[in-house]
Structure formats: structure tokens, C-alpha cells
Design a protein around this motif. Sequence first.
Motif, PDB file in Angstrom:
ATOM      1  N   LYS A 140       0.850  -1.207   0.000  1.00 14.55           N
ATOM      2  CA  LYS A 140       0.000   0.000   0.000  1.00 14.55           C
ATOM      3  C   LYS A 140       0.877   1.245   0.000  1.00 14.55           C
ATOM      4  O   LYS A 140       1.796   1.340   0.817  1.00 14.55           O
ATOM      5  CB  LYS A 140      -0.876   0.030   1.266  1.00 14.55           C
ATOM      6  N   GLY A 148      -9.226   1.656  -1.901  1.00 15.86           N
ATOM      7  CA  GLY A 148      -8.468   0.538  -2.461  1.00 15.86           C
ATOM      8  C   GLY A 148      -7.484   0.955  -3.540  1.00 15.86           C
ATOM      9  O   GLY A 148      -6.790   0.117  -4.111  1.00 15.86           O
ATOM     10  N   GLU A 183     -15.463  -6.941   8.684  1.00 14.11           N
ATOM     11  CA  GLU A 183     -14.851  -5.650   9.012  1.00 14.11           C
ATOM     12  C   GLU A 183     -15.878  -4.819   9.767  1.00 14.11           C
ATOM     13  O   GLU A 183     -17.069  -4.841   9.442  1.00 14.11           O
ATOM     14  CB  GLU A 183     -14.415  -4.930   7.740  1.00 14.11           C
TER      15      GLU A 183
HETATM   16  P1  ADP Z   1      -8.407   2.345   1.859  1.00 12.60           P
HETATM   17  O1  ADP Z   1      -7.582   3.470   2.395  1.00 12.60           O
HETATM   18  O2  ADP Z   1      -8.470   2.333   0.378  1.00 12.60           O
HETATM   19  O3  ADP Z   1      -9.726   2.217   2.545  1.00 12.60           O
HETATM   20  P2  ADP Z   1      -7.662  -0.097   3.288  1.00 12.60           P
HETATM   21  O4  ADP Z   1      -6.285  -0.314   3.795  1.00 12.60           O
HETATM   22  O5  ADP Z   1      -8.729   0.151   4.276  1.00 12.60           O
HETATM   23  O6  ADP Z   1      -7.552   1.056   2.191  1.00 12.60           O
HETATM   24  O7  ADP Z   1      -8.050  -1.344   2.380  1.00 12.60           O
HETATM   25  C1  ADP Z   1      -9.276  -1.434   1.704  1.00 12.60           C
HETATM   26  C2  ADP Z   1      -9.899  -2.797   1.946  1.00 12.60           C
HETATM   27  O8  ADP Z   1      -9.023  -3.854   1.477  1.00 12.60           O
HETATM   28  C3  ADP Z   1     -10.122  -3.115   3.406  1.00 12.60           C
HETATM   29  O9  ADP Z   1     -11.310  -2.535   3.894  1.00 12.60           O
HETATM   30  C4  ADP Z   1     -10.162  -4.647   3.353  1.00 12.60           C
HETATM   31  O10 ADP Z   1     -11.395  -5.108   2.828  1.00 12.60           O
HETATM   32  C5  ADP Z   1      -9.078  -4.980   2.341  1.00 12.60           C
HETATM   33  N1  ADP Z   1      -7.777  -5.148   3.050  1.00 12.60           N
HETATM   34  C6  ADP Z   1      -6.855  -4.188   3.248  1.00 12.60           C
HETATM   35  N2  ADP Z   1      -5.795  -4.650   3.945  1.00 12.60           N
HETATM   36  C7  ADP Z   1      -6.041  -5.933   4.223  1.00 12.60           C
HETATM   37  C8  ADP Z   1      -5.309  -6.960   4.925  1.00 12.60           C
HETATM   38  N3  ADP Z   1      -4.122  -6.728   5.488  1.00 12.60           N
HETATM   39  N4  ADP Z   1      -5.865  -8.199   4.990  1.00 12.60           N
HETATM   40  C9  ADP Z   1      -7.080  -8.438   4.428  1.00 12.60           C
HETATM   41  N5  ADP Z   1      -7.812  -7.527   3.755  1.00 12.60           N
HETATM   42  C10 ADP Z   1      -7.313  -6.269   3.650  1.00 12.60           C
END
Ligand code: ADP
Length: 370
Positions: A140, A148, A183
Motif C-alpha cells: 500500500k 483501495g 470488518e
Molecule cells: P483504503 O484506504 O483504500 O480504505 P484499506 O487499507 O482500508 O484502504 O483497504 C481497503 C480494503 O481492502 C479493506 O477494507 C479490506 O477489505 C481490504 N484489506 C486491506 N488490507 C487488508 C489486509 N491486510 N488483509 C485483508 N484484507 C485487507
Amino acid sequence: MLGLLGGGQLGRMFAMAAHQMGYQVTVLDSDPDSPAGRIADQFICAEYTDRAALQRLGKQCAAITTEFENIPAAALAQLSEFCIVSPDAKSVSIAQNRISEKQFLQANNFSIASFAIIEQAGQFRNFTNSIAGLFPGILKVSQFGYDGKGQKHVNNEAELSTAFVEMKSVPCVLEKKVPLKCEVSVVLTRGGDGKMVCFPVVENQHMNGVLDISIVPARVSAETAKQALEIAGNVADTLNYRGVLCVEFFLLEDGQLVINEIAPRPHNSGHFSIDACITSQFEQQVRALCELPLGNTALHKPSVMVNLLGDLWQNGEPDWLLVLQQPSTKLHLYGKRAARPGRKMGHFTVLGETADQALTKALHIKRVIE
Ligand code: ADP
Ligand code: MG
């Protein structure tokens, strides 16, 4: 006169709540045709780095808030010379950068997924074990990712190297993919006096990394809900936070709660509160900003919020009668001119006797408008 940095839909809903309480709003945004800018009493079309524009905003406002976490800390610091600014520069700068956010959470013993910091190809900070332990993982970008975007799933070091270059070698975190049961998020408001009021815990379903559906109250055990509220409150206390804060959690298959990320502003997962609670997250933002008592956040009824993304506009404007003719359903459109795929254009909220019943109704409406 209240000042607002950012002209998106969160700002528009803040301005509506402020207007309801008799305040005027000045919006600063670089887009001359933003959702909040269009309903503001005054609009300053400028970048967040424009010191003269910030000074104009600071001089004419009694208090200033933000709807966007990527405001440069320097802008908030400059504005705080004129009036109350909440949230403050420190909280915003922690939350706007995944590296500082994770370091803050880790330093204060909050549970988070295992991660490494990558600032240069092949070099991993904050991680002493073999990097292999973080696969399968998600790379990320540390800043400016949302919905995402700025994320790549990687299964080994070769994929990681390629993905890092694809991200233009900007600072990133590599996060281990965790096994999700679901979540959840907690939206809370903390006043300048440290008093805190939380909204009920929300269960969130994402589609392609974008929030799709929020279900309230979350269908988790009372123990898990209590823990989520406690952890979120501790985060806000640790930051000495003022304003509306969202803490997003992963609930793991083994029942453990880990923090995913924090947002220093009202959150998409709190939109249900406009129709389903006595006080909405945007009214709480006004109240915290203006040093008023925080409102009661009790739920009128269980509810489900569904996001309306630009993809729905593929064959022209959807037939909103399909939403509006449903009882106990409220439609919100943000007034954005262009409906691009993935763009948040609006949402609708359905109230029900139980969360499951509201969800059934919401999924039905979602199916018929698609
Ligand atoms: P954003 O800033 O785009 O919201 P997130 O880090 O919250 O980014 O990631 C978006 C989504 O991707 C999360 O809500 C989850 O569904 C999935 N996700 C992100 N990181 C993980 C992880 N480490 N393990 C499993 N799913 C993840
Ligand atoms: Mg997120």
C-alpha cells in the motif's frame, strides 16, 4: 462562519448540518465546482498550499475543520493561528500517512496486522523476521491511497519488487493479508473537554476495496462490540483528538480485533447516522467544532447504508423511483456532475426492524437499480 477545508461529499453533508443549526460555511477547495463548494455561503477556490487564501479563510472564520485527510499539516498549523482548528495538525498528519499511522498505533500497543515499511527497493524497515512471513500481502502506498487505490496484492518477493516499481517507488507499507471474519468500524466524536460519544459499531462490506454496504448495529458479539468501542476510544484519547474520528477494524476469524486504519473526519461508514440516529456524524462534527454539548447518537432503528458508485450510471441516470418508492428508505445524491466508475455519487439508507431485515430490503433495492 465555519471554515471547511475540502469540498467533497463529506464537506457537503457537514455544510448541510451546519446550515441546519444556523451557521454559515466557507469552503476552500481547488475545484471550482465541488459538491460542498456549491452549497457553501462563501467559496475560496485555492490550493491547500496557498498561504494568502488560507489567511483569508482564517480571518473570516470562528472555527475551521476538514473533510479530507490529505490537508498538509502546515495549512492546519497556519490556520490555528487565527482560530480553533479541529482536528489538529498532529492527528491529521498521523492519519494521512500509513507509515506514521502504523508507527503511532504500534508505539501505543494497539493490535495491527504485521507490516514492513518499504522506502527503497529491497529494504525493509520495522521488520526483523524474514519478509517471507508477510506473504501473501498487500503493498500500500503510504500517502494519498483511498477506496483501495494505491494497493497491490503480492505473493512473493519478485511480485513485491514489480509492484513497488509500479507504485513509482514511493514510500509504501507491505501488510500481511489477514483472515477476515468481517470488518467493523467505530465512528466517535470527542469534544475539546475530552468527553466522548460513540455511534453504534458498524459492520462493513467492501467491493473491490471500496465500501459497498454498512450494517448497523454490526452483527458481532456484544463482547466484540464493547471491545471495538473501547479500543476506538483509547485511540482518540491517545491522540487527544477533537472532532469526529473513525477507527476501521478487521475482525479476524479467531475473534481478534485489529485496527486497519483511522480517518480524522466523518466516514462513509457513518452515513447511516443521518437517517438512523438522533444526531448525525456531521452534526457531531459541528458540535465538537463549536464547543457545544455532543448529541445523543442512539439509533432510531437498525439500518443499512448502500453506496451508489458511478458504475450505476453506465446506461444513464438510474431510476430513483425504484429507491424512493420503498418505505423507510432515504436517498442521498452528492450533486457530482460526472459519474465515473468507482466514484462515490450518493448513497441510500434503509431502516428496518432488525439489521437482517434492513439488509434484505437494501439488497433487493440494490438488485433492482443495478
Ligand atoms: P483504503 O484506504 O483504500 O480504505 P484499506 O487499507 O482500508 O484502504 O483497504 C481497503 C480494503 O481492502 C479493506 O477494507 C479490506 O477489505 C481490504 N484489506 C486491506 N488490507 C487488508 C489486509 N491486510 N488483509 C485483508 N484484507 C485487507
Ligand atoms: Mg479503508
